[in-house]
Design a protein around this motif. Structure first.
Motif, short mmCIF file in Angstrom:
data_model
loop_
_atom_site.label_atom_id
_atom_site.label_comp_id
_atom_site.label_asym_id
_atom_site.label_seq_id
_atom_site.Cartn_x
_atom_site.Cartn_y
_atom_site.Cartn_z
N LEU A 445 0.83 -1.20 0.00
CA LEU A 445 0.00 0.00 0.00
C LEU A 445 0.87 1.26 0.00
CD1 LEU A 445 -2.77 1.45 0.32
CD2 LEU A 445 -2.45 1.21 2.80
N LYS A 446 1.91 1.26 0.82
CA LYS A 446 2.80 2.41 0.85
C LYS A 446 3.48 2.62 -0.50
CE LYS A 446 6.50 4.60 3.53
NZ LYS A 446 7.37 4.94 2.38
N SER A 452 1.60 7.10 -6.55
CA SER A 452 0.59 8.14 -6.75
C SER A 452 1.16 9.53 -6.47
CB SER A 452 -0.62 7.87 -5.85
OG SER A 452 -1.66 8.77 -6.12
N ALA A 453 2.03 9.63 -5.48
CA ALA A 453 2.59 10.92 -5.07
C ALA A 453 3.54 11.52 -6.10
CB ALA A 453 3.29 10.78 -3.73
N THR A 454 3.92 10.74 -7.13
CA THR A 454 4.73 11.32 -8.21
C THR A 454 3.94 12.36 -9.00
OG1 THR A 454 4.14 9.59 -9.81
CG2 THR A 454 6.07 9.18 -8.42
N ILE A 493 1.48 13.42 2.47
CA ILE A 493 2.27 13.39 1.24
C ILE A 493 3.26 14.54 1.34
CG2 ILE A 493 2.27 13.44 -1.27
CD1 ILE A 493 -0.68 12.64 -1.19
N ASP A 494 4.52 14.22 1.63
CA ASP A 494 5.54 15.25 1.85
C ASP A 494 6.26 15.54 0.53
OD1 ASP A 494 7.63 16.92 2.68
OD2 ASP A 494 7.75 15.94 4.64
N GLY A 500 9.41 8.58 -3.95
CA GLY A 500 9.70 7.32 -3.29
C GLY A 500 9.88 7.45 -1.80
N GLN A 501 9.93 8.69 -1.30
CA GLN A 501 10.12 8.92 0.14
C GLN A 501 9.10 9.93 0.68
OE1 GLN A 501 14.27 9.90 1.03
NE2 GLN A 501 14.93 8.80 -0.80
#
Length: 589
Positions: A445-446, A452-454, A493-494, A500-501
């Motif tokens: 999931l992570k 998605s955060a890209t 979402i940082d 990736g981090q």
């Protein structure tokens, strides 16, 4: 027709073309004893079920920030004007795919009142009336299954082409090409070959509909096979390719062929004169690519989607021991310069009116307005509603804790307070996707959420930023947000961190998610089949697959409950941060 009437028609056509920005260019000079001949090939692509300049979700004429118009009725006026000017016998009309999916009009005649021998698809009726020469298949032609596609094919007066759609024996499942012979008065016939190529991603995106029935080799690979054959039989070779111009792919390593490669085809395969490009929803008025083997220039053009533009390709030919192309060029005409063709309006108005009535039917009420306008960068009730309905359905099939994923498909989507119609609900979910439930671990999931955060660029601090300053060029449909059903799934979402981090503080019910923890996760069939190249989900165990259309699940939920109360499902579960500090968003520029 009298000469006076003829001049009047030509003058009218000239006026339409002038308004559309059509640029008359110099023709080839006289060459030898025969006069030169100019062939005009017109092109559309990615029509996505648009006949009229109408927004079914907003219940008004279509408009966008560029004040474009849409629909085949307007395209028809431009086509008629060019045929009047050039002569119908000198003019061909080709489409590059994605025709029968994308609007409530298309959906209605696929799902509500499916087409049959007596019920003609609106896109078939319109395209037959306009007089298409041929059309390539797009990937969305397969969304409703092969039987409906075949029913639509039987209703057409022109061939559907797909040289890289093969049956289980490895034979073409559709015609690979067509040769159109154009007889020129006082001269030899001119033969034009039109090859259709569809997208290999169909094998992934519509896996449930095509597995075991068709395979889809690469665009480049099949062009190498079919172009030489057509070149031997034709004087001019045009490819209609449902594959974007520039090399790219959202398929990752799921198939060994790229999604978009039309320019590469032009470069690598000798014998092509022009490519009508589709799939990318981009606009290419005119582009030339040099073929590596012959050194000849291949013409590429792509008209803007939904009928916003019409591509006009022109080939100046002279007969010198066979037809020779002396010059070629292209441009795009803007549909917002043309009125709708009254003939198309008369033919399609009954179907249109039926669908307008359908989408405006009341299904329930809503206690508070919900909008998807900000769903890309903040947790909204609109997407929480989709996730809530999806998760409730998956819960029926599992004892695992249930999560749900969905994307902000339509920034203009909004459900008003008060009366709610089908079009209000359908506007939240404009794609014809189906619901699946898969099992993912906490670690998977992570990884998924990191992918998605890209969607976001990396930033130095919390801003303020406009939404456009944060975008990283990823389509909205490839950005998912997550929610829990019985307990909240929370995360940050940082976007100050590298890709990736970025996913931090991932918790379920206030407890950090562990790597081995298992969840049932609601996803759509596009994502589960590998669409967007997200990790793990395509290979995850499937817990639920009842072929339920998500949009209809939303509509049925509202009908059953009678009322949407955002307070029942909307909580602020995720947020954008920069080094742990909430990101500030401004819409003032």
């Amino acid at each position: 027709m009298s000469e006076t009437s003829r001049r009047t028609v030509l003058a009218g056509a000239a006026g339409v073309l002038a308004a559309a920005g059509f640029q008359q260019t110099a023709r080839a000079e006289e060459n030898g004893v025969r006069r030169p001949f100019t062939l005009t090939v017109l092109g559309t692509t990615d029509l996505h079920g648009n006949v009229f300049n109408w927004d079914y979700y907003a219940n008004r004429e279509f408009d966008d920030s560029g004040h474009n118009d849409i629909g085949l009725a307007k395209v028809s006026t431009l086509v008629n004007a060019l045929r009047e000017q050039r002569g119908r016998h000198r003019t061909l009309l080709v489409d590059a795919g994605d025709t029968i999916q994308g609007t409530p009009l298309a959906y209605y005649f696929a799902k509500v009142e499916p087409i049959n021998r007596s019920r003609i698809h609106p896109m078939a009726r319109a395209m037959n009336a306009i007089g298409y020469t041929a059309a390539a298949l797009g990937n969305h032609e397969f969304n409703y299954g092969i039987p409906l596609l075949r029913a639509w094919e039987r209703q057409l007066d022109f061939p559907l082409l797909a040289a890289n759609a093969l049956d289980p024996r490895g034979k073409p499942a559709f015609r690979p090409y067509v040769i159109k012979t154009i007889w020129r008065t006082g001269g030899p016939p001119l033969r034009v070959g039109i090859i259709g190529l569809t997208n290999p991603g169909i094998a992934i995106w519509d896996k449930a509909n095509v597995t075991g029935q068709m395979t889809f080799p690469g665009v480049l690979e099949q062009a190498r096979i079919w172009v030489p054959e057509v070149r031997r039989r034709a004087d001019v070779v045009v490819v209609a390719a449902h594959s974007g111009a520039d090399l790219s792919s959202s398929l990752g390593d799921q198939v060994p062929f790229p999604e978009n490669c039309s320019a590469l085809v032009a470069e690598e395969v000798p014998g092509i004169d022009a490519i009508l490009v589709g799939h990318a929803h981009a606009e290419i008025a005119q582009r030339f690519v040099t073929n590596k083997q012959t050194g000849k220039q291949v013409l590429l053009t792509e008209p803007l989607f939904w009928g916003k533009r019409l591509s006009v390709m022109e080939f100046d030919l002279a007969y010198e021991r066979g037809w020779q192309i002396k010059a070629k060029r292209s441009q795009v005409l803007n549909s917002n310069t043309a009125p709708e063709d009254p003939r198309i309006v008369r033919l399609l108005r009954p179907s249109h009116d039926k669908v307008v009535g359908y989408v405006n039917a009341k299904v329930g009420t809503c206690k508070a307005a919900m909008s998807a306008a900000t769903a890309r960068y903040e947790d909204t009730a609109a997407l929480d509603f989709i996730n809530h309905v999806q998760a409730q359905e998956i819960k029926k099939a599992t004892q695992l804790p249930v999560l749900s994923l969905c994307a902000p498909f339509n920034r203009a989507a909004a459900i008003p307070a008060g009366e709610v119609t089908i079009r209000d609900v359908a506007g939240l979910y404009i794609f014809d996707n189906y619901l699946l439930g898969v099992k993912l671990t906490g670690a998977q999931l992570k990884d998924f959420l990191e992918r998605s955060a890209t969607y976001f660029k990396q930033v130095d601090g919390p801003g303020p930023y406009t939404p456009d300053q944060l975008g990283n060029g990823v389509p909205d449909y490839n950005y998912d947000v997550a929610a829990g059903l019985d307990k909240p799934l929370t995360y940050d979402i940082d976007i100050a961190k590298p890709q990736g981090q970025r996913i931090a503080n991932l918790s379920y019910g206030g407890v950090p998610v562990t790597a081995e923890q298992e969840f049932a996760v609601a996803v759509n069939n596009y994502r589960q089949s590998g669409g967007g190249n997200f990790p793990h989900v395509a290979k995850a165990p499937v817990l639920h697959n009842a072929q339920q259309e998500i949009r209809q699940l939303l509509i049925d939920w509202v009908k059953e409950k009678g009322e949407i109360d955002p307070a029942l499902f909307h909580t602020k579960d995720w947020r954008l941060v920069a080094n742990g500090v909430p990101v500030q968003i401004t819409t003032n520029g």
